[in-house]
Design a protein around this motif. Sequence first.
Motif, PDB file in Angstrom:
ATOM      1  N   ALA A 151       0.875  -1.361   0.018  1.00 20.67           N
ATOM      2  CA  ALA A 151       0.056  -0.087  -0.135  1.00 20.67           C
ATOM      3  C   ALA A 151       0.807   1.445  -0.083  1.00 20.67           C
ATOM      4  O   ALA A 151       1.882   1.355   0.782  1.00 20.67           O
ATOM      5  CB  ALA A 151      -0.850  -0.129   1.195  1.00 20.67           C
ATOM      6  N   MET A 187      -6.858   0.140  -3.110  1.00 22.75           N
ATOM      7  CA  MET A 187      -5.958  -0.929  -3.758  1.00 22.75           C
ATOM      8  C   MET A 187      -7.086  -1.892  -4.147  1.00 22.75           C
ATOM      9  O   MET A 187      -8.116  -2.237  -3.942  1.00 22.75           O
ATOM     10  CB  MET A 187      -5.168  -1.520  -2.435  1.00 22.75           C
ATOM     11  CG  MET A 187      -4.034  -0.606  -1.923  1.00 22.75           C
ATOM     12  SD  MET A 187      -2.834  -1.020  -3.067  1.00 22.75           S
ATOM     13  CE  MET A 187      -2.033  -2.674  -2.256  1.00 22.75           C
ATOM     14  N   ASP A 223       0.342  -5.132  -5.606  1.00 29.18           N
ATOM     15  CA  ASP A 223      -0.270  -3.874  -6.352  1.00 29.18           C
ATOM     16  C   ASP A 223      -0.063  -3.680  -7.723  1.00 29.18           C
ATOM     17  O   ASP A 223       1.158  -3.520  -7.794  1.00 29.18           O
ATOM     18  CB  ASP A 223      -0.441  -2.466  -5.619  1.00 29.18           C
ATOM     19  CG  ASP A 223      -1.042  -1.199  -6.423  1.00 29.18           C
ATOM     20  OD1 ASP A 223      -1.716  -1.484  -7.191  1.00 29.18           O
ATOM     21  OD2 ASP A 223      -0.963  -0.161  -5.762  1.00 29.18           O
TER      22      ASP A 223
END
Length: 295
Positions: A151, A187, A223
């Motif tokens: 994150a 996310m 991600d």
Amino acid sequence: MGDTQAIPVDGRFVARLIETQAPQWAHLPLRPVPSSGTDNAIFRLGDSLAVRVPRRSSAVALLSKEMDWLPHLRSLPLEVPMPRFRGRATLGIPFDFGVVDWIEGEIAAPRNVADWSSAARTLADFLKALHEKDTGGAPRAGACNSRRGVALRDLSGVTVPALDAVADEVDLHRARALWDRACAAPMPCPPVWLHGDLKADNLIVRDGALRGVIDWGLSAVGDPAADYAAAWSWIDPSARADFRDRVCPDDADWQRARGWALYGAVIALSYYRGGRNEALCRQSRQTLSRLGLLL
């Protein structure tokens, strides 16, 4: 990006490793490969193989993870170097080294790319296929891959000071606003496989076309926007829309991708400027310029 223990790798040492642990290739010529990378020393072994050896302690775990997981990444649309041998050595500290396929071609510097629209679409197709790879048991983004794909808000503690350190080159007001928007963008769920370091040195072209992706030490599950950052760090601005249309990120993905591009550029620039790695500094300044943040 702190200093770590150097591993004094040279050609004579690597030649001894091959002679003692992989003698089937000891007759092949061994020569160093110049690279702006900081983690691994690379030696070409004959015409079709390469030897990868960590050259600092922080890279030891990265190379081991790469050797663990590269076989899982077969059958992607671009060539990926497959391990052919894995050895163990000690030079101050113990570490794994690997013999992998050599992917013929040139690094994907702008002068070597013939058609940016085609290259952008090819990279997008590659990432879509990578995202479909099974993530069961795979390493999660974090300490195992220098936090590529975590994150973004978890990186504010290093990003904000890095921005301050390059305030003489960067529009801080715009950069901090971009960073805040990126950190606020949600996310994706579930996370997917990512490469983690899609820069020109890790992309291979032949005859002007994108053909391969190397150096998977920062790969993990996290991600995907960490890889979409290539839209600013590698892809020519004229082809950015082609990449976005093909990879189909949502608005939140695209906003985080801008954040990842900013993060990579300011971390590298703040650490390496002053003559420590001019090639990486030039790349970082180009990314910041494309983001509209360079003074």
